[in-house]
Design a protein around this motif. Structure first.
Motif, PDB file in Angstrom:
ATOM      1  N   ASN A 334       0.830  -1.208   0.000  1.00  0.00           N
ATOM      2  CA  ASN A 334       0.000   0.000   0.000  1.00  0.00           C
ATOM      3  C   ASN A 334       0.863   1.255   0.000  1.00  0.00           C
ATOM      4  OD1 ASN A 334      -2.274  -1.588   0.049  1.00  0.00           O
ATOM      5  ND2 ASN A 334      -2.608  -1.401   2.253  1.00  0.00           N
ATOM      6  N   LEU A 335       1.916   1.250   0.827  1.00  0.00           N
ATOM      7  CA  LEU A 335       2.807   2.408   0.869  1.00  0.00           C
ATOM      8  C   LEU A 335       3.559   2.549  -0.448  1.00  0.00           C
ATOM      9  CD1 LEU A 335       4.194   4.759   2.270  1.00  0.00           C
ATOM     10  CD2 LEU A 335       5.761   3.113   3.353  1.00  0.00           C
ATOM     11  N   TYR A 336       4.031   1.418  -0.972  1.00  0.00           N
ATOM     12  CA  TYR A 336       4.758   1.441  -2.241  1.00  0.00           C
ATOM     13  C   TYR A 336       3.895   2.026  -3.355  1.00  0.00           C
ATOM     14  CZ  TYR A 336       7.240  -0.523  -6.315  1.00  0.00           C
ATOM     15  OH  TYR A 336       7.901  -0.699  -7.519  1.00  0.00           O
ATOM     16  N   ARG A 337       2.627   1.602  -3.442  1.00  0.00           N
ATOM     17  CA  ARG A 337       1.730   2.129  -4.456  1.00  0.00           C
ATOM     18  C   ARG A 337       1.440   3.617  -4.231  1.00  0.00           C
ATOM     19  NH1 ARG A 337       1.942  -0.644  -8.771  1.00  0.00           N
ATOM     20  NH2 ARG A 337      -0.040   0.158  -9.484  1.00  0.00           N
ATOM     21  N   SER A 338       1.324   4.010  -2.965  1.00  0.00           N
ATOM     22  CA  SER A 338       0.950   5.401  -2.672  1.00  0.00           C
ATOM     23  C   SER A 338       2.033   6.397  -3.054  1.00  0.00           C
ATOM     24  CB  SER A 338       0.610   5.548  -1.183  1.00  0.00           C
ATOM     25  OG  SER A 338       1.781   5.484  -0.383  1.00  0.00           O
ATOM     26  N   ILE A 339       3.284   5.914  -3.140  1.00  0.00           N
ATOM     27  CA  ILE A 339       4.369   6.835  -3.510  1.00  0.00           C
ATOM     28  C   ILE A 339       4.793   6.643  -4.964  1.00  0.00           C
ATOM     29  CG2 ILE A 339       5.205   7.093  -1.158  1.00  0.00           C
ATOM     30  CD1 ILE A 339       7.447   5.145  -1.818  1.00  0.00           C
ATOM     31  N   GLY A 340       3.922   5.989  -5.763  1.00  0.00           N
ATOM     32  CA  GLY A 340       4.171   5.912  -7.198  1.00  0.00           C
ATOM     33  C   GLY A 340       4.724   4.606  -7.683  1.00  0.00           C
ATOM     34  N   ALA A 341       4.834   3.599  -6.795  1.00  0.00           N
ATOM     35  CA  ALA A 341       5.352   2.283  -7.189  1.00  0.00           C
ATOM     36  C   ALA A 341       6.664   2.439  -7.959  1.00  0.00           C
ATOM     37  CB  ALA A 341       4.306   1.504  -7.975  1.00  0.00           C
ATOM     38  N   GLU A 342       6.778   1.765  -9.117  1.00  0.00           N
ATOM     39  CA  GLU A 342       8.052   1.782  -9.847  1.00  0.00           C
ATOM     40  C   GLU A 342       8.404   3.166 -10.387  1.00  0.00           C
ATOM     41  OE1 GLU A 342       5.069   1.475 -13.060  1.00  0.00           O
ATOM     42  OE2 GLU A 342       5.280   0.565 -11.080  1.00  0.00           O
ATOM     43  N   ASN A 343       7.400   4.030 -10.501  1.00  0.00           N
ATOM     44  CA  ASN A 343       7.652   5.389 -10.974  1.00  0.00           C
ATOM     45  C   ASN A 343       8.062   6.333  -9.856  1.00  0.00           C
ATOM     46  OD1 ASN A 343       6.930   4.976 -13.776  1.00  0.00           O
ATOM     47  ND2 ASN A 343       4.832   4.706 -13.048  1.00  0.00           N
ATOM     48  N   GLY A 344       7.995   5.873  -8.617  1.00  0.00           N
ATOM     49  CA  GLY A 344       8.376   6.691  -7.476  1.00  0.00           C
ATOM     50  C   GLY A 344       9.850   6.570  -7.161  1.00  0.00           C
ATOM     51  N   ARG A 345      10.219   7.119  -6.029  1.00  0.00           N
ATOM     52  CA  ARG A 345      11.642   7.145  -5.688  1.00  0.00           C
ATOM     53  C   ARG A 345      12.208   5.775  -5.328  1.00  0.00           C
ATOM     54  NH1 ARG A 345      11.416  10.566   0.007  1.00  0.00           N
ATOM     55  NH2 ARG A 345       9.480   9.661   0.817  1.00  0.00           N
ATOM     56  N   LEU A 346      11.322   4.803  -5.017  1.00  0.00           N
ATOM     57  CA  LEU A 346      11.822   3.473  -4.695  1.00  0.00           C
ATOM     58  C   LEU A 346      12.182   2.656  -5.927  1.00  0.00           C
ATOM     59  CD1 LEU A 346       9.533   2.310  -1.764  1.00  0.00           C
ATOM     60  CD2 LEU A 346      11.969   2.854  -1.674  1.00  0.00           C
ATOM     61  N   GLY A 347      11.584   2.956  -7.071  1.00  0.00           N
ATOM     62  CA  GLY A 347      11.839   2.146  -8.261  1.00  0.00           C
ATOM     63  C   GLY A 347      11.238   0.755  -8.132  1.00  0.00           C
ATOM     64  N   PHE A 348      11.892  -0.227  -8.728  1.00  0.00           N
ATOM     65  CA  PHE A 348      11.386  -1.602  -8.745  1.00  0.00           C
ATOM     66  C   PHE A 348      11.797  -2.364  -7.486  1.00  0.00           C
ATOM     67  CE2 PHE A 348      11.198  -0.508 -13.204  1.00  0.00           C
ATOM     68  CZ  PHE A 348      10.073  -1.167 -13.663  1.00  0.00           C
ATOM     69  N   PRO A 349      10.991  -3.346  -7.063  1.00  0.00           N
ATOM     70  CA  PRO A 349      11.415  -4.196  -5.945  1.00  0.00           C
ATOM     71  C   PRO A 349      12.621  -5.043  -6.323  1.00  0.00           C
ATOM     72  CG  PRO A 349       9.166  -4.767  -6.682  1.00  0.00           C
ATOM     73  CD  PRO A 349       9.660  -3.673  -7.568  1.00  0.00           C
ATOM     74  N   LEU A 350      13.483  -5.249  -5.348  1.00  0.00           N
ATOM     75  CA  LEU A 350      14.664  -6.098  -5.526  1.00  0.00           C
ATOM     76  C   LEU A 350      14.501  -7.451  -4.851  1.00  0.00           C
ATOM     77  CD1 LEU A 350      17.486  -3.466  -4.897  1.00  0.00           C
ATOM     78  CD2 LEU A 350      16.732  -4.387  -7.096  1.00  0.00           C
ATOM     79  N   THR A 351      13.569  -7.538  -3.917  1.00  0.00           N
ATOM     80  CA  THR A 351      13.274  -8.795  -3.231  1.00  0.00           C
ATOM     81  C   THR A 351      11.765  -8.900  -3.049  1.00  0.00           C
ATOM     82  OG1 THR A 351      13.293  -7.879  -0.984  1.00  0.00           O
ATOM     83  CG2 THR A 351      15.412  -8.599  -1.886  1.00  0.00           C
ATOM     84  N   ALA A 352      11.325 -10.072  -2.682  1.00  0.00           N
ATOM     85  CA  ALA A 352       9.956 -10.214  -2.190  1.00  0.00           C
ATOM     86  C   ALA A 352       9.898  -9.679  -0.770  1.00  0.00           C
ATOM     87  CB  ALA A 352       9.532 -11.676  -2.222  1.00  0.00           C
TER      88      ALA A 352
END
Length: 491
Positions: A334-352
Motif C-alpha cells: 500500500n505504501l509502495y503504491r501510494s508513492i508511485g510504485a516503480e515510478n516513485g523514488r523506490l523504483g522496482f522491488p529487488l526482493t519479495a
C-alpha cells in the motif's frame, strides 16, 4: 421383356458359365433373375439387366438383403482395376467397394457417401471402406469407418471427415462424439505455422503442430481468450497440454508454447506469458500461493522497459536491472503504491517481502531503499542515502532505534533531512553527515533546545556512552554530557 434383356446380356458374357436356372420373376418391383455357375443376371424395369458376379461384392450385397435390402438392384456390372487392385459395383442406393486389404463393404446412398465421393472415394485420403455405415450414435448420429479415417454425421453438423492421424487419435481418446468435443463441424485443415493442422468440433478444436503434438482447445473461457489472442498465430502459439480443472477454488488452466491461460470464477481467464514474471509466479506456488489467480495480463512498457502483472494477492514487477519480484498485498505494498510504485523514488522491488523480523516485522528492498513494517509502527520508508546507511550500520530494526516511525523528511535547516524511529532519530546535513540521536536525556535536552534549529545545530557524532553512568554527544556548536548526578550539561 425381362427374358429378352437377360438373354442379351448373357450372350456377351461367357464368364457367367453354365445356366443354373430359368428366368425367375416376381421379385420386388417386378424384377427377374437367372442363375449361372459364376453368378446371376438380375433385371428390373428401373435398372435393366445387370450381371452380379460371384465373389465378395455379390456376397456383401446378398448379405445386406440383395434387391430387398438397402442397396436395391445393381445398376452396372462390377468394375475392377481401381486403386490397390480393387473392385466396385454400383446399385440403386449405393455401391459396394472391395480390395484385398479392406474386404467388401457397402457405401450406401446418403450424406456420408456424398462426403466420401467428394473426398475422392477410394482414391482420396480415406481409402476403401472397412465397415458398413452404423447409426444410433449420440443425438441420432451415424458414422462409417474407412482405411484411413471415418466420416461422422449428425443432424446438426452434417457429414464430416475425421481422417487418420494425430488429431483423430486425440479425438478418439477424448471419447469422440460422446466426449467433450461432440461431432466434428469441419474437416481437418492444415498449412498452419509449424506444419500445423486443426479440426473444429461442436465444443472446441484440436490443434496440432510438429513441436507440440495434438491437443484439445475446448469451448469455454480459456479457448475464447486463446482465440482472441490470435490462437496459434499469437504469442501463446499452439497448446502444449489439455485444459485441466479442479484447481483451487474450482479453477482451470491450459499450457501453451508461450505460457498458460488460468481461469477462476472470480477472475475469469487470464494469460501468464513465458517470462520471468511467470517463472516467479510458478515458483511462489501460482494460484495456490498468496498471489492467487491473475486478474489481468502482463503489461510491459513501464519505466525502464519493465513489466508487471496483477494478481488477487498482489503484483509481480520486473525490470532488466531488478529481476522479477512479488509485491504482495498489505501495508508495504500500500505504501509502495501510494508513492508511485516503480515510478516513485523506490523504483522496482529487488526482493519479495520478507517477514519474521523483530516483533513480527516485515521488510522489502527496492532499488531506492526499503519499506519496513511492524504492528506498532505500520509501513515506513527508508530511502537510499546517508540516513539509511547509518540506520543499517547501527543494526536497523534490531538496534536501539527499532523500526522507523515516519518516512524520511527533508527540507529542514540547511537543506537537511531527518527520520524518526522508535528509539530515536537520525539527522543529516551536508556538513555533518547522518548522526543518530538516541532516546534518552541527551536527545530530550537537544529537542527542547530546538534541535537543529536551536543553538546546538546538527549533531556531529552519535551519542557515546563510555560507561553506564556517562554519555556524551557532540553537536555543531556544543557538546551535551549526561551523568546520573548532574543530568545533562552543555559544554
Amino acid at each position: 421383356r425381362a427374358a429378352a434383356a437377360i438373354a442379351a446380356v448373357v450372350s456377351s458374357a461367357p464368364q457367367l458359365g453354365a445356366v443354373q436356372s430359368g428366368v425367375v420373376c416376381g421379385l420386388v418391383d417386378g424384377g427377374c433373375y437367372q442363375g449361372f455357375t459364376n453368378g446371376a443376371v438380375i433385371w428390373s424395369s428401373g435398372t435393366g439387366a445387370v450381371i452380379s458376379s460371384n465373389g465378395a461384392i455379390r456376397n456383401a450385397w446378398m448379405g445386406a438383403g440383395a434387391q430387398n435390402g438397402v442397396l436395391g438392384y445393381p445398376k452396372a456390372a462390377q468394375v475392377c482395376g481401381i486403386r490397390d487392385g480393387g473392385c466396385y459395383q454400383s446399385f440403386q442406393k449405393g455401391e459396394v467397394f472391395w480390395s484385398t486389404a479392406s474386404g467388401a463393404h457397402i457405401s450406401k446412398a446418403g450424406v456420408i457417401r456424398t462426403a466420401y465421393r467428394a473426398a475422392g472415394a477410394e482414391n482420396g485420403a480415406l481409402g476403401f471402406p472397412i465397415g458398413a455405415e452404423a447409426c444410433g450414435l449420440r443425438n441420432g448420429g451415424c458414422y462409417q469407418a474407412f482405411q484411413r479415417g471415418e466420416i461422422l454425421w449428425s443432424p446438426t453438423t452434417g457429414a464430416q471427415i475425421s481422417k487418420a492421424g494425430v488429431i483423430r487419435t486425440a479425438y478418439r481418446a477424448a471419447g469422440a462424439e460422446n466426449g467433450i468435443l461432440g461431432y466434428p463441424v469441419t474437416a481437418e485443415t492444415c498449412g498452419l505455422k509449424l506444419e500445423g493442422c486443426y479440426q473444429a468440433y461442436q465444443n472446441g478444436e484440436i490443434l496440432y503442430s510438429s513441436k507440440t503434438g495434438a491437443h484439445i482447445s475446448r469451448a469455454g473461457a480459456i479457448r475464447d481468450l486463446y482465440r482472441s489472442s490470435r490462437a496459434e498465430n499469437g504469442v501463446l502459439g499452439f497448446p502444449a497440454g489439455k485444459e485441466t480443472c479442479g484447481l483451487r477454488s474450482g479453477g482451470c488452466y491450459q499450457s501453451f508454447q508461450g505460457g498458460e491461460i488460468i481461469w477462476s470464477a472470480a477472475t475469469g481467464a487470464r494469460i501468464t506469458y513465458n517470462s520471468p514474471i511467470r517463472t516467479t509466479y510458478r515458483a511462489a506456488g501460482a494460484e495456490n500461493s498468496l498471489l492467487g489467480y491473475p486478474v489481468n495480463a502482463q503489461i510491459c512498457g513501464i519505466r525502464d522497459g519493465g513489466c508487471y502483472q496483477s494478481f488477487q494477492g498482489g503484483e509481480i514487477f520486473w525490470s532488466a536491472a531488478s529481476g522479477a519480484n512479488i509485491s504482495r498485498q498489505g501495508g508495504i505494498r500500500n505504501l509502495y503504491r501510494s508513492i508511485g510504485a516503480e515510478n516513485g523514488r523506490l523504483g522496482f522491488p529487488l526482493t519479495a517481502e520478507i517477514c519474521g523480523l523483530k516483533n513480527g516485522g516485515c521488510y522489502q528492498s527496492f532499488q531506492g531503499g526499503e519499506i519496513l513494517w511492524s504492528a506498532a509502527t505500520g509501513a515506513k520508508l527508508v530511502t537510499t542515502g546517508s540516513i539509511r546507511t547509518a540506520y543499517r550500520g547501527a543494526g536497523a530494526e534490531n538496534s536501539a532505534l527499532g523500526y522507523p516511525r515516519v518516512n524520511e523528511i527533508c527540507g529542514i535547516r540547511d537543506n537537511g533531512c531527518y527520520q524518526s524511529f522508535q528509539g530515536g532519530e537520525i539527522l543529516w546535513s551536508s556538513k555533518t553527515g547522518a548522526r543518530i540521536t538516541a532516546n534518552g536525556p541527551i536527545r530530550t535536552t537537544y529537542r527542547q533546545s530546538g534541535a537543529e534549529n536551536g543553538t546546538l545545530g546538527y549533531p556531529t557524532t552519535n551519542q557515546t556512552c563510555t560507561t553506564s553512568t556517562r554519555c556524551t554527544q557532540t553537536f555543531q556548536r556544543g557538546t551535551l554530557t549526561w551523568t546520573p548526578t548532574t543530568g545533562v550539561k552543555r559544554t
